[in-house]
Design an enzyme around this catalytic site. Structure first.
Site, PDB file in Angstrom:
ATOM      1  N   PHE A  34       0.850  -1.207   0.000  1.00  0.00           N
ATOM      2  CA  PHE A  34       0.000   0.000   0.000  1.00  0.00           C
ATOM      3  C   PHE A  34       0.881   1.251   0.000  1.00  0.00           C
ATOM      4  CE2 PHE A  34      -2.625   3.016   2.795  1.00  0.00           C
ATOM      5  CZ  PHE A  34      -3.161   3.636   1.690  1.00  0.00           C
ATOM      6  N   GLY A  36       4.294   0.703   0.801  1.00  0.00           N
ATOM      7  CA  GLY A  36       5.629   0.147   0.556  1.00  0.00           C
ATOM      8  C   GLY A  36       5.865  -0.004  -0.942  1.00  0.00           C
ATOM      9  N   LEU A  71       5.222  -4.347  11.570  1.00  0.00           N
ATOM     10  CA  LEU A  71       5.323  -2.937  11.158  1.00  0.00           C
ATOM     11  C   LEU A  71       4.218  -2.547  10.173  1.00  0.00           C
ATOM     12  CD1 LEU A  71       8.234  -3.441  12.317  1.00  0.00           C
ATOM     13  CD2 LEU A  71       9.067  -1.898  10.562  1.00  0.00           C
ATOM     14  N   LYS A 103       1.757 -17.106  19.154  1.00  0.00           N
ATOM     15  CA  LYS A 103       1.307 -18.061  20.176  1.00  0.00           C
ATOM     16  C   LYS A 103       1.508 -19.492  19.666  1.00  0.00           C
ATOM     17  CE  LYS A 103      -2.970 -19.596  22.299  1.00  0.00           C
ATOM     18  NZ  LYS A 103      -4.430 -19.508  22.198  1.00  0.00           N
ATOM     19  N   ARG A 104       1.106 -19.698  18.409  1.00  0.00           N
ATOM     20  CA  ARG A 104       1.164 -21.032  17.825  1.00  0.00           C
ATOM     21  C   ARG A 104       2.595 -21.559  17.658  1.00  0.00           C
ATOM     22  NH1 ARG A 104      -2.963 -22.046  13.114  1.00  0.00           N
ATOM     23  NH2 ARG A 104      -2.159 -24.008  12.323  1.00  0.00           N
ATOM     24  N   TYR A 143      -5.810   5.773  13.422  1.00  0.00           N
ATOM     25  CA  TYR A 143      -4.407   5.385  13.642  1.00  0.00           C
ATOM     26  C   TYR A 143      -4.117   5.280  15.142  1.00  0.00           C
ATOM     27  CZ  TYR A 143       0.717   5.582  13.128  1.00  0.00           C
ATOM     28  OH  TYR A 143       2.071   5.316  13.180  1.00  0.00           O
ATOM     29  N   LYS A 147      -3.638   1.759  17.092  1.00  0.00           N
ATOM     30  CA  LYS A 147      -2.355   1.402  17.710  1.00  0.00           C
ATOM     31  C   LYS A 147      -2.529   1.168  19.213  1.00  0.00           C
ATOM     32  CE  LYS A 147       0.758   1.785  14.302  1.00  0.00           C
ATOM     33  NZ  LYS A 147       1.753   0.757  13.950  1.00  0.00           N
TER      34      LYS A 147
END
Ligand code: NAD
Ligand code: UDP
Length: 310
Positions: A34, A36, A71, A103-104, A143, A147
């Site tokens: 998007f 990047g 990120l 977690k997995r 945003y 966050k």
């Protein structure tokens, strides 16, 4: 180690991928491109230890990894406000997907959080213990609250499922590979100065920010991720605080530009001041920024000068 970097094709993510490869790790870079760009990672594509996966963090993903750096999220107000609902989904669902994976596979997981957690702060400088002054329904909320919710999720997975978390609260960071068009103040001022266009100061220019050069920040990321003393949140940023007028004057001087300052309306909920208290980062990580604003601006100006000519 095998390391997953979400948002790895962005400004900070691409520098992080480069650093991790340099440290001898295998890197999987996941990004929906998007904000990047492939251009940020093109030089890494021929490295057999680097893999690019085009994927959206709001959809689940599975990789056998030892560490995850999350990120993925547009960072500039222009881009995160472009599709506010998508921004909050990216923060919240992206965090859930990273935490579920961690977690997995029992990976350590890092969240790129932000000084926006503090909103328009009435504590100065900001310490990690400050809960913030955030508008929950404004144009920055997608945003800020996204966050904040991600931090809540990180701590709930940590408490409830024993997930091994690290949280960095990043203050304004700049450097090569920022998008010329992303609307953030450092890239805007440099591009305007190089093109001889007016420098757009929002409001009266007395609001402050503290600007960190990307290389210092990436060092902080790696230190936070590879120590066992603290989960964070840890402020990472450069305590040097400047008004937007001071920043504009520094850019004009270093570019050698005669652009004029013009004053435009201040966007809603624009924080008046921001400066990190980095005592925790200094104590727990032995970290503090080394690159001055002048040095960092020179390198960033050189990057944009090349790009604008090319
Ligand atoms: P950036 O916009 O260059 O990077 C964000 C990356 O995430 C981009 O590559 C983008 O394509 C990708 N992305 C966005 N939404 C995605 C999605 N749904 N799925 C997959 N990938 C997605 O910004 P940046 O400055 O490199 O910021 C990186 C991270 O650091 C962000 O999470 C940002 O919130 C955080 N941060 C940055 C700063 C700063 O000053 N640069 C300050 C505070 C926090
Ligand atoms: N800003 C400005 N001119 C610009 C872009 C931004 O004066 O062309 C101001 C903006 O109002 C804010 C500060 O610079 O006070 C930092 O803005 P940025 O979007 O870079 O980051 P954030 O507000 O998220 O800290």
């Amino acid at each position: 180690m095998r390391v997953l970097v979400t948002g790895g094709a962005g400004f900070l993510g691409s520098h992080l991928c480069e650093r991790l490869l340099g440290d001898g790790h295998e890197v999987i870079c996941l990004d929906n491109l998007f904000t990047g760009r492939k251009a940020n990672i093109v030089h890494l594509l021929s490295n057999p230890y680097f893999e690019f996966v085009r994927h959206d963090v709001i959809d689940p993903f599975k990789f056998e990894v030892d560490q995850i750096y999350n990120l993925a999220c547009p960072a500039s107000p222009r881009h995160y406000q472009y599709n506010a609902i998508k921004t909050i989904k990216t923060s919240v669902m992206g965090a859930i997907n990273c935490l579920g994976l961690a977690k997995r596979v029992r990976a350590r997981v890092f969240q790129a959080s932000t000084s926006e957690i503090y909103g328009d702060p009435d504590q100065h400088p900001q310490q990690e213990s400050y809960w913030g002054n955030v508008n929950p329904i404004g144009i920055r909320s997608c945003y800020d609250e996204g966050k904040r919710c991600a931090e809540t999720l990180f701590f709930d997975y940590h408490r409830q499922n024993g997930v091994d978390i690290r949280i960095a609260r990043i203050f304004n960071t700049y450097g090569p590979r920022m998008l010329a068009s992303d609307g953030r103040v450092v890239s805007n001022f440099i591009v305007q100065a190089l093109r001889g266009e007016d420098i757009t100061i929002y409001g009266d220019g007395s609001q402050t920010r503290s600007f960190c050069f990307f290389s210092d920040l990436i060092e902080g990321f790696v230190r936070l991720m590879n120590q066992d003393e603290t989960t964070g949140p840890v402020n990472l940023g450069n305590p040097g605080e400047f008004t937007m007028i001071e920043l504009a004057e520094a850019v004009l001087r270093l570019v050698g530009s005669r652009s004029k300052l013009v004053y435009l309306d201040l966007p809603a909920d624009d924080p008046k001041q921001r400066q990190p208290d980095i005592s925790i980062a200094k104590g727990a990580l032995g970290w503090e920024p080394k690159v001055s604003l002048e040095e960092g601006l020179k390198e960033t100006i050189a990057y944009f000068r090349n790009g604008l000519q090319g």
